[in-house]
Enzyme design. Structure first.
Site, PDB file in Angstrom:
ATOM      1  CG  ASP A   5     -12.205  -0.767 -35.151  1.00 43.66           C
ATOM      2  OD1 ASP A   5     -11.002  -1.298 -35.995  1.00 43.66           O
ATOM      3  OD2 ASP A   5     -12.890  -0.065 -35.750  1.00 43.66           O
TER       4      ASP A   5
ATOM      5  CG  ASP B 166      -8.085  -3.362 -38.723  1.00 43.85           C
ATOM      6  OD1 ASP B 166      -9.334  -4.128 -39.135  1.00 43.85           O
ATOM      7  OD2 ASP B 166      -7.960  -2.108 -38.807  1.00 43.85           O
ATOM      8  CD  GLU B 167     -13.492  -4.643 -38.174  1.00 44.78           C
ATOM      9  OE1 GLU B 167     -14.662  -4.280 -37.606  1.00 44.78           O
ATOM     10  OE2 GLU B 167     -13.545  -4.411 -39.342  1.00 44.78           O
TER      11      GLU B 167
END
Length: 372
Positions: A16, A112-113
């Protein structure tokens, strides 16, 4: 090393990125480092909304979705930047390519993860060592911080673990730790429980994750629904989650690829060619399964000292067949391999499109196939 990897189970990472949009802006402009930075839809108007902010801004009370005027009241020296979504998507793709140099089982779940299944990565190191490598690599090569959750059994616990130490934290959460580390948490802290769901459950005196575990299953079904509601949430609260890491679930990310970390480094060109042919077939298979074609080939070469080279070629036409993918990948390999031992090779087809969304485009390979 194998003691870290269960014989009949999986080892999952959840990576993350921390304060992703703000972190990208700070990486691009080092003058912003250690300053309160916020990304807002319209910095020139008081009605703008905070999209995300750096931890320096968060420490002063700035929060996502907060009105800009309120954020500036809390933090008068706040530096506000308009979002640059094309840049964020570009960096996002680079992040996922880095992750794919460790395992082909990478499932992006947002910009973003991502989840990673590292069950077969014992030859690289322990789960903790791999997580530290990833964190350091993203920091060094992209200038971005991340938190990583490690869970021997499943995705849910990996996700919960990554939220426990931010920024830059690495947390291991095993199923045997669920009762002591997970159940005391408030319901709102459980992944998958939104504000409305929490409010519904609180009316029935269910306030913590432990309360959810101890609740009557039939009552939960009545409150939230059947298998897709209360029953599934309760199972996850117990640490159960059978979902595999599936790279093909990432429909929003327009790339399809495959990589291979070799048990032993390869320094013979002919042997690299054999591996490249195998990877080309895997990429072609995935393209076929998704009924897709692409017009950009990217090759990743990771050497035994972990130095990684990424090169790509954009084509004037779309391709899909293994021999086509191999042709352009081999062109990149012959041009950019420096002769040093190779630890990993990866091929990614980028700019992919669904076949039925494209006009038929004839190219050299199609023309040759159609000759009488």
């Amino acid at each position: 090393m194998n003691k870290w990897y269960p014989k009949n189970g999986r080892v999952i990472l959840h990576v993350d990125m921390n304060s992703f949009y703000a972190s990208v802006e700070i990486a691009d402009d080092p003058n912003l480092k250690n300053k309160p930075v916020a990304i807002a839809g319209n910095p020139d108007e008081r009605k703008g909304i905070i999209v995300t902010s750096s931890y320096e801004a968060r420490n002063k009370g700035v929060k996502t979705t907060m009105p800009l005027w309120e954020a500036r009241k809390l933090c008068p020296d706040l530096i506000v930047i308009r979002p640059n979504f094309p840049r964020y998507r570009e960096i996002s793709q680079q992040i996922f390519k880095h992750l794919e140099t460790y395992t082909e089982f990478v499932e992006p779940v947002s910009i973003d993860e991502a989840y990673m299944d590292i069950t077969k990565c014992a030859h690289i190191g322990s789960p903790l060592e791999i997580a530290k490598m990833i964190r350091e690599e993203l920091r060094k090569e992209l200038g971005l911080p991340c938190s990583i959750g490690i869970s021997p059994p499943n995705k849910f616990l990996a996700k919960m673990a990554s939220d426990m130490k931010k920024p830059n934290g690495i947390t291991i959460l095993r199923k045997r730790d669920v009762e002591t580390r997970l159940w005391p948490l408030l319901l709102e802290q459980m992944y998958g429980v939104g504000k409305k769901t929490a409010e519904k459950l609180q009316k029935y005196d269910i306030h913590t994750i432990g309360d959810l575990v101890r609740a009557d299953t039939h009552a939960l079904k009545a409150i939230l629904g059947g298998v897709n509601g209360g029953e599934r949430l309760q199972a996850r609260a117990k640490g159960e989650d059978p979902r595999p890491v599936d790279p093909d679930q990432a429909q929003a990310f327009k790339s399809i690829g495959s990589s291979m970390t070799f048990p032993m480094d390869i320094d013979e060109y002919d042997e690299l060619i054999v591996q490249l042919q195998d990877l080309s077939k895997k990429v072609a298979f995935r393209l076929e399964r998704k009924k897709a074609v692409g017009n950009t080939i990217q090759l990743v070469i990771r050497y035994n000292n972990r130095h990684t080279v990424t090169r790509r070629i954009k084509l004037p036409h779309f391709i899909e067949k293994p021999e086509q993918i191999f042709y352009y990948s081999e062109t990149l390999l012959s041009k950019h391999w420096n002769g040093e031992p190779v630890r990993l090779l990866g091929i990614t087809m980028q700019n992919t499109e669904k076949k039925d969304e494209l006009f038929y485009q004839i190219n050299l390979f199609d023309y040759l196939d159609e000759l009488p």
